[in-house]
Design a protein around this motif. Sequence first.
Motif, PDB file in Angstrom:
ATOM      1  N   VAL A 244      -2.709  42.577  51.280  1.00  0.00           N
ATOM      2  CA  VAL A 244      -2.546  43.874  50.646  1.00  0.00           C
ATOM      3  C   VAL A 244      -1.109  44.009  50.168  1.00  0.00           C
ATOM      4  O   VAL A 244      -0.194  43.492  50.789  1.00  0.00           O
ATOM      5  N   GLN A 245      -0.929  44.679  49.049  1.00  0.00           N
ATOM      6  CA  GLN A 245       0.394  44.969  48.514  1.00  0.00           C
ATOM      7  C   GLN A 245       0.653  46.470  48.653  1.00  0.00           C
ATOM      8  O   GLN A 245      -0.247  47.285  48.390  1.00  0.00           O
ATOM      9  N   LEU A 246       1.876  46.803  49.050  1.00  0.00           N
ATOM     10  CA  LEU A 246       2.232  48.202  49.321  1.00  0.00           C
ATOM     11  C   LEU A 246       3.426  48.605  48.469  1.00  0.00           C
ATOM     12  O   LEU A 246       4.426  47.881  48.419  1.00  0.00           O
ATOM     13  N   VAL A 247       3.328  49.758  47.822  1.00  0.00           N
ATOM     14  CA  VAL A 247       4.417  50.270  47.007  1.00  0.00           C
ATOM     15  C   VAL A 247       4.669  51.728  47.375  1.00  0.00           C
ATOM     16  O   VAL A 247       3.765  52.569  47.228  1.00  0.00           O
ATOM     17  N   GLU A 248       5.894  52.002  47.852  1.00  0.00           N
ATOM     18  CA  GLU A 248       6.256  53.362  48.240  1.00  0.00           C
ATOM     19  C   GLU A 248       6.876  54.117  47.063  1.00  0.00           C
ATOM     20  O   GLU A 248       7.479  53.508  46.170  1.00  0.00           O
ATOM     21  N   SER A 249       6.750  55.427  47.103  1.00  0.00           N
ATOM     22  CA  SER A 249       7.394  56.294  46.120  1.00  0.00           C
ATOM     23  C   SER A 249       7.647  57.651  46.756  1.00  0.00           C
ATOM     24  O   SER A 249       7.093  57.955  47.823  1.00  0.00           O
ATOM     25  N   GLY A 250       8.491  58.435  46.095  1.00  0.00           N
ATOM     26  CA  GLY A 250       8.712  59.806  46.540  1.00  0.00           C
ATOM     27  C   GLY A 250      10.013  60.072  47.259  1.00  0.00           C
ATOM     28  O   GLY A 250      10.306  61.214  47.618  1.00  0.00           O
ATOM     29  N   GLY A 251      10.813  59.041  47.503  1.00  0.00           N
ATOM     30  CA  GLY A 251      12.093  59.261  48.157  1.00  0.00           C
ATOM     31  C   GLY A 251      13.072  59.958  47.236  1.00  0.00           C
ATOM     32  O   GLY A 251      12.801  60.180  46.062  1.00  0.00           O
ATOM     33  N   GLY A 252      14.216  60.334  47.795  1.00  0.00           N
ATOM     34  CA  GLY A 252      15.230  60.998  46.994  1.00  0.00           C
ATOM     35  C   GLY A 252      16.244  61.720  47.841  1.00  0.00           C
ATOM     36  O   GLY A 252      16.324  61.509  49.056  1.00  0.00           O
ATOM     37  N   LEU A 253      17.021  62.560  47.173  1.00  0.00           N
ATOM     38  CA  LEU A 253      18.065  63.351  47.826  1.00  0.00           C
ATOM     39  C   LEU A 253      17.586  64.790  47.953  1.00  0.00           C
ATOM     40  O   LEU A 253      17.116  65.387  46.975  1.00  0.00           O
ATOM     41  N   VAL A 254      17.724  65.343  49.147  1.00  0.00           N
ATOM     42  CA  VAL A 254      17.284  66.708  49.395  1.00  0.00           C
ATOM     43  C   VAL A 254      18.248  67.374  50.369  1.00  0.00           C
ATOM     44  O   VAL A 254      18.870  66.688  51.191  1.00  0.00           O
ATOM     45  N   GLN A 255      18.377  68.672  50.266  1.00  0.00           N
ATOM     46  CA  GLN A 255      19.228  69.406  51.201  1.00  0.00           C
ATOM     47  C   GLN A 255      18.504  69.616  52.529  1.00  0.00           C
ATOM     48  O   GLN A 255      17.266  69.630  52.583  1.00  0.00           O
ATOM     49  N   ALA A 256      19.289  69.768  53.567  1.00  0.00           N
ATOM     50  CA  ALA A 256      18.718  70.054  54.883  1.00  0.00           C
ATOM     51  C   ALA A 256      17.820  71.284  54.798  1.00  0.00           C
ATOM     52  O   ALA A 256      18.159  72.279  54.148  1.00  0.00           O
ATOM     53  N   GLY A 257      16.669  71.191  55.450  1.00  0.00           N
ATOM     54  CA  GLY A 257      15.681  72.256  55.397  1.00  0.00           C
ATOM     55  C   GLY A 257      14.645  72.087  54.308  1.00  0.00           C
ATOM     56  O   GLY A 257      13.633  72.811  54.298  1.00  0.00           O
TER      57      GLY A 257
ATOM     58  N   THR B 100      11.729  53.057  50.473  1.00  0.00           N
ATOM     59  CA  THR B 100      12.233  54.093  49.586  1.00  0.00           C
ATOM     60  C   THR B 100      13.293  54.893  50.343  1.00  0.00           C
ATOM     61  O   THR B 100      13.102  55.236  51.516  1.00  0.00           O
ATOM     62  N   GLN B 101      14.406  55.170  49.652  1.00  0.00           N
ATOM     63  CA  GLN B 101      15.531  55.837  50.296  1.00  0.00           C
ATOM     64  C   GLN B 101      15.294  57.339  50.379  1.00  0.00           C
ATOM     65  O   GLN B 101      14.938  57.976  49.383  1.00  0.00           O
ATOM     66  N   VAL B 102      15.526  57.888  51.556  1.00  0.00           N
ATOM     67  CA  VAL B 102      15.518  59.334  51.762  1.00  0.00           C
ATOM     68  C   VAL B 102      16.899  59.732  52.266  1.00  0.00           C
ATOM     69  O   VAL B 102      17.365  59.208  53.280  1.00  0.00           O
ATOM     70  N   THR B 103      17.541  60.633  51.549  1.00  0.00           N
ATOM     71  CA  THR B 103      18.863  61.106  51.935  1.00  0.00           C
ATOM     72  C   THR B 103      18.829  62.626  52.068  1.00  0.00           C
ATOM     73  O   THR B 103      18.426  63.318  51.129  1.00  0.00           O
ATOM     74  N   VAL B 104      19.224  63.109  53.233  1.00  0.00           N
ATOM     75  CA  VAL B 104      19.228  64.544  53.497  1.00  0.00           C
ATOM     76  C   VAL B 104      20.672  64.990  53.672  1.00  0.00           C
ATOM     77  O   VAL B 104      21.364  64.540  54.580  1.00  0.00           O
ATOM     78  N   SER B 105      21.115  65.862  52.803  1.00  0.00           N
ATOM     79  CA  SER B 105      22.503  66.347  52.856  1.00  0.00           C
ATOM     80  C   SER B 105      22.590  67.620  53.700  1.00  0.00           C
ATOM     81  O   SER B 105      21.660  68.423  53.734  1.00  0.00           O
ATOM     82  N   SER B 106      23.749  67.767  54.344  1.00  0.00           N
ATOM     83  CA  SER B 106      23.930  68.937  55.227  1.00  0.00           C
ATOM     84  C   SER B 106      24.531  70.114  54.482  1.00  0.00           C
ATOM     85  O   SER B 106      24.948  69.992  53.350  1.00  0.00           O
TER      86      SER B 106
ATOM     87  N   ASP C  80      17.388  62.515  59.437  1.00  0.00           N
ATOM     88  CA  ASP C  80      16.203  61.864  58.866  1.00  0.00           C
ATOM     89  C   ASP C  80      16.584  60.891  57.750  1.00  0.00           C
ATOM     90  O   ASP C  80      15.724  60.173  57.238  1.00  0.00           O
ATOM     91  N   THR C  81      17.843  60.857  57.384  1.00  0.00           N
ATOM     92  CA  THR C  81      18.309  59.956  56.338  1.00  0.00           C
ATOM     93  C   THR C  81      18.093  58.507  56.738  1.00  0.00           C
ATOM     94  O   THR C  81      18.517  58.070  57.814  1.00  0.00           O
TER      95      THR C  81
END
Length: 127
Positions: A2-15, A121-127, A90-91
């Motif tokens: 099986v091949q897996l491709v993630e999407s939906g990551g990004g930069l978001v503020q806390a909360g 996929t990178q998830v970055t949560v800013s404070s 969670d970053t």
Amino acid sequence: QVQLVESGGGLVQAGGSLRLSCAASGRSFSDYAMGWFRQAPGKERELVAAISRSGGPTSYTDSVKGRFTISRDGAKNTVALQMNSLKPEDTAVYYCAAGSGFFWDTVVTRPNAYSYWGQGTQVTVSS
């Protein structure tokens, strides 16, 4: 296989919220138990959430319980991770994983039980 491709990551503020999606292609999606893992810089890869082949039983690491929800869609061959009330800790890079050979309602929590991994996929949560 099986091949897996993630999407939906990004930069978001806390909360804030993000929804990750993992698209699976290849062998029958229902053959696989699925999981989401994450790895932050300097830390080991850890399980975030896992879901059985049936889509019923699930498991979450304590730090995300009540905030994250894992789900799967057999018609679309996707597994999603809805992440709410995000925190800076969670970053991480989030990875989708698939493992075969498990019973219908088995939730797989060990990383080495998964045979297939996405690119992350990178998830970055800013404070």
